[in-house]
Design a protein around this motif. Structure first.
Motif, PDB file in Angstrom:
ATOM      1  N   ARG A   1       0.844  -1.141   0.072  1.00  0.00           N
ATOM      2  CA  ARG A   1      -0.016  -0.106  -0.137  1.00  0.00           C
ATOM      3  C   ARG A   1       0.823   1.078   0.090  1.00  0.00           C
ATOM      4  N   ASP A   2       0.659   2.129  -1.080  1.00  0.00           N
ATOM      5  CA  ASP A   2       1.477   3.110  -1.135  1.00  0.00           C
ATOM      6  C   ASP A   2       0.967   4.660  -0.684  1.00  0.00           C
ATOM      7  N   THR A   3       1.588   5.565  -0.153  1.00  0.00           N
ATOM      8  CA  THR A   3       0.918   6.964   0.355  1.00  0.00           C
ATOM      9  C   THR A   3      -0.023   7.709  -0.589  1.00  0.00           C
ATOM     10  N   GLY A   4       0.300   7.365  -1.962  1.00  0.00           N
ATOM     11  CA  GLY A   4      -0.428   8.048  -3.118  1.00  0.00           C
ATOM     12  C   GLY A   4      -2.015   7.472  -3.212  1.00  0.00           C
TER      13      GLY A   4
ATOM     14  N   THR B   1       3.981  -3.594 -19.332  1.00  0.00           N
ATOM     15  CA  THR B   1       3.226  -3.593 -20.638  1.00  0.00           C
ATOM     16  C   THR B   1       4.619  -4.084 -21.748  1.00  0.00           C
ATOM     17  N   ASN B   2       4.216  -4.391 -23.111  1.00  0.00           N
ATOM     18  CA  ASN B   2       5.024  -4.532 -24.168  1.00  0.00           C
ATOM     19  C   ASN B   2       5.976  -5.744 -23.999  1.00  0.00           C
ATOM     20  N   PHE B   3       5.183  -6.925 -23.760  1.00  0.00           N
ATOM     21  CA  PHE B   3       6.022  -8.331 -23.849  1.00  0.00           C
ATOM     22  C   PHE B   3       5.103  -9.170 -24.414  1.00  0.00           C
ATOM     23  N   SER B   4       5.511  -9.985 -25.312  1.00  0.00           N
ATOM     24  CA  SER B   4       4.835 -10.681 -26.257  1.00  0.00           C
ATOM     25  C   SER B   4       4.843 -12.351 -26.057  1.00  0.00           C
ATOM     26  N   ALA B   5       6.092 -12.793 -25.697  1.00  0.00           N
ATOM     27  CA  ALA B   5       6.630 -14.004 -25.865  1.00  0.00           C
ATOM     28  C   ALA B   5       7.474 -14.069 -24.488  1.00  0.00           C
ATOM     29  N   VAL B   6       7.504 -15.237 -23.886  1.00  0.00           N
ATOM     30  CA  VAL B   6       8.501 -15.564 -22.752  1.00  0.00           C
ATOM     31  C   VAL B   6       9.113 -16.914 -23.307  1.00  0.00           C
ATOM     32  N   LYS B   7      10.352 -16.979 -23.151  1.00  0.00           N
ATOM     33  CA  LYS B   7      11.279 -18.102 -23.409  1.00  0.00           C
ATOM     34  C   LYS B   7      11.231 -19.230 -22.550  1.00  0.00           C
ATOM     35  N   ALA B   8      11.551 -20.517 -22.716  1.00  0.00           N
ATOM     36  CA  ALA B   8      11.421 -21.537 -21.756  1.00  0.00           C
ATOM     37  C   ALA B   8      12.593 -21.206 -20.641  1.00  0.00           C
ATOM     38  N   GLY B   9      11.777 -21.210 -19.456  1.00  0.00           N
ATOM     39  CA  GLY B   9      12.862 -20.609 -18.254  1.00  0.00           C
ATOM     40  C   GLY B   9      12.959 -19.373 -17.870  1.00  0.00           C
ATOM     41  N   GLU B  10      12.471 -18.627 -18.843  1.00  0.00           N
ATOM     42  CA  GLU B  10      12.697 -17.114 -18.775  1.00  0.00           C
ATOM     43  C   GLU B  10      11.611 -16.700 -17.552  1.00  0.00           C
ATOM     44  N   THR B  11      12.199 -15.613 -16.513  1.00  0.00           N
ATOM     45  CA  THR B  11      11.522 -14.886 -15.932  1.00  0.00           C
ATOM     46  C   THR B  11      11.364 -13.393 -16.002  1.00  0.00           C
ATOM     47  N   LEU B  12      10.034 -12.758 -16.087  1.00  0.00           N
ATOM     48  CA  LEU B  12      10.187 -11.472 -16.314  1.00  0.00           C
ATOM     49  C   LEU B  12       9.460 -10.720 -15.238  1.00  0.00           C
ATOM     50  N   PRO B  13      10.265  -9.555 -14.690  1.00  0.00           N
ATOM     51  CA  PRO B  13       9.717  -9.081 -13.274  1.00  0.00           C
ATOM     52  C   PRO B  13       8.447  -8.420 -13.884  1.00  0.00           C
ATOM     53  N   VAL B  14       7.312  -8.092 -13.089  1.00  0.00           N
ATOM     54  CA  VAL B  14       6.211  -7.466 -13.343  1.00  0.00           C
ATOM     55  C   VAL B  14       5.784  -6.563 -12.168  1.00  0.00           C
ATOM     56  N   PHE B  15       4.848  -5.809 -12.460  1.00  0.00           N
ATOM     57  CA  PHE B  15       4.211  -5.123 -11.397  1.00  0.00           C
ATOM     58  C   PHE B  15       2.572  -4.638 -12.019  1.00  0.00           C
ATOM     59  N   MET B  16       1.843  -4.433 -11.021  1.00  0.00           N
ATOM     60  CA  MET B  16       0.314  -3.839 -11.402  1.00  0.00           C
ATOM     61  C   MET B  16       0.224  -2.752 -10.352  1.00  0.00           C
ATOM     62  N   GLN B  17      -0.378  -1.583 -10.774  1.00  0.00           N
ATOM     63  CA  GLN B  17      -1.058  -0.902  -9.593  1.00  0.00           C
ATOM     64  C   GLN B  17      -2.599  -0.725  -9.690  1.00  0.00           C
ATOM     65  N   PHE B  18      -3.198  -0.689  -8.470  1.00  0.00           N
ATOM     66  CA  PHE B  18      -4.670  -0.752  -8.330  1.00  0.00           C
ATOM     67  C   PHE B  18      -4.876   0.630  -7.477  1.00  0.00           C
ATOM     68  N   PRO B  19      -6.137   0.902  -7.284  1.00  0.00           N
ATOM     69  CA  PRO B  19      -6.514   1.772  -6.251  1.00  0.00           C
ATOM     70  C   PRO B  19      -6.521   1.213  -4.860  1.00  0.00           C
TER      71      PRO B  19
ATOM     72  N   THR C   1      -5.353 -15.438  -2.990  1.00  0.00           N
ATOM     73  CA  THR C   1      -5.611 -14.646  -1.845  1.00  0.00           C
ATOM     74  C   THR C   1      -4.091 -13.943  -1.393  1.00  0.00           C
ATOM     75  N   ILE C   2      -3.748 -12.648  -1.427  1.00  0.00           N
ATOM     76  CA  ILE C   2      -2.758 -12.029  -1.239  1.00  0.00           C
ATOM     77  C   ILE C   2      -2.961 -10.862   0.090  1.00  0.00           C
ATOM     78  N   GLU C   3      -1.942 -10.887   0.846  1.00  0.00           N
ATOM     79  CA  GLU C   3      -1.928 -10.146   2.114  1.00  0.00           C
ATOM     80  C   GLU C   3      -1.429  -8.529   1.453  1.00  0.00           C
ATOM     81  N   ILE C   4      -2.060  -7.423   1.839  1.00  0.00           N
ATOM     82  CA  ILE C   4      -1.553  -6.296   1.576  1.00  0.00           C
ATOM     83  C   ILE C   4      -0.711  -5.568   2.751  1.00  0.00           C
ATOM     84  N   SER C   5       0.267  -5.100   2.744  1.00  0.00           N
ATOM     85  CA  SER C   5       1.184  -4.409   3.499  1.00  0.00           C
ATOM     86  C   SER C   5       1.204  -3.258   3.369  1.00  0.00           C
ATOM     87  N   GLY C   6       1.454  -2.369   4.606  1.00  0.00           N
ATOM     88  CA  GLY C   6       1.666  -1.067   4.443  1.00  0.00           C
ATOM     89  C   GLY C   6       0.732  -0.077   5.032  1.00  0.00           C
TER      90      GLY C   6
END
Length: 192
Positions: A81-84, A149-167, A187-192
């Motif tokens: 949880r962010d202050t914004g 955004t802007n990812f179309s394919a993920v190679k075998a074994g590849e890991t991409l860092p991701v984020f999502m922002q919600f109200p 189910t995830i726990e929101i911290s902050g």
């Protein structure tokens, strides 16, 4: 006889060898004792540098794992949880399969404005079952989703860092369900 160097260039020519000499001298000063064994103070500082601090360990803690199609997996490592007035969910999108996987277009959601901005995780939602509310990925003023955004394919074994922002939900809400099209829910726990 002038070689055509300016005063500044001559200083630079003198400074570089001096810096190299200083670095070599510092490297030679510590590291082993007279008997050829590594100096204990150097060894202990190296071992303490390689250990992650408590905050780094917490940030890599697995909150949830959502399984998707074709060996894709979303590992959620943070929900802060962010202050914004928003919540940032972060993690990794991994291809656990043996072949390259095209990221399904459904992950972007079905809103025309989001689809226009390329592949994303814009279809993700956070659900507050107690408060009976669903929170969608935020958008900027140009309609772009505030997510990876802007990812179309993920190679075998590849890991991409991701984020999502919600109200952000009310401060009393600490557990929410993360939903992503074609993936299991968690189910995830929101911290902050």
């Amino acid at each position: 006889m002038s070689m055509g160097f300016t005063t500044k260039a001559r200083r630079g020519l003198i400074a570089v060898p001096a810096a190299i000499g200083l670095a070599l001298g510092v490297a030679a000063c510590g590291g082993s004792s007279d008997d050829g064994k590594p100096d204990a103070s150097v060894s202990s500082s190296r071992s303490s540098e390689s250990k992650p601090d408590a905050q780094e360990e917490r940030s890599e803690e697995l909150l949830a794992e959502l399984k998707g199609p074709s060996g894709l997996m979303l590992k959620v490592t943070g929900a802060q949880r962010d202050t914004g007035g928003f919540v940032t969910v972060s993690g990794e999108l991994k291809n656990d399969g043996s072949e390259t996987v095209t990221v399904p277009a459904q992950l972007s959601g079905n809103e025309t404005e989001i689809i226009r901005n390329g592949r994303s995780l814009g279809g993700a939602t956070l659900v507050d079952s107690k408060g009976k509310k669903r929170y969608y990925v935020l958008r900027d003023t140009d309609g772009r989703p505030l997510t990876t955004t802007n990812f179309s394919a993920v190679k075998a074994g590849e890991t991409l860092p991701v984020f999502m922002q919600f109200p952000a939900p009310p401060a009393s809400t600490t557990e929410m369900t993360l939903q992503l099209p074609m993936f299991s829910t968690a189910t995830i726990e929101i911290s902050g």
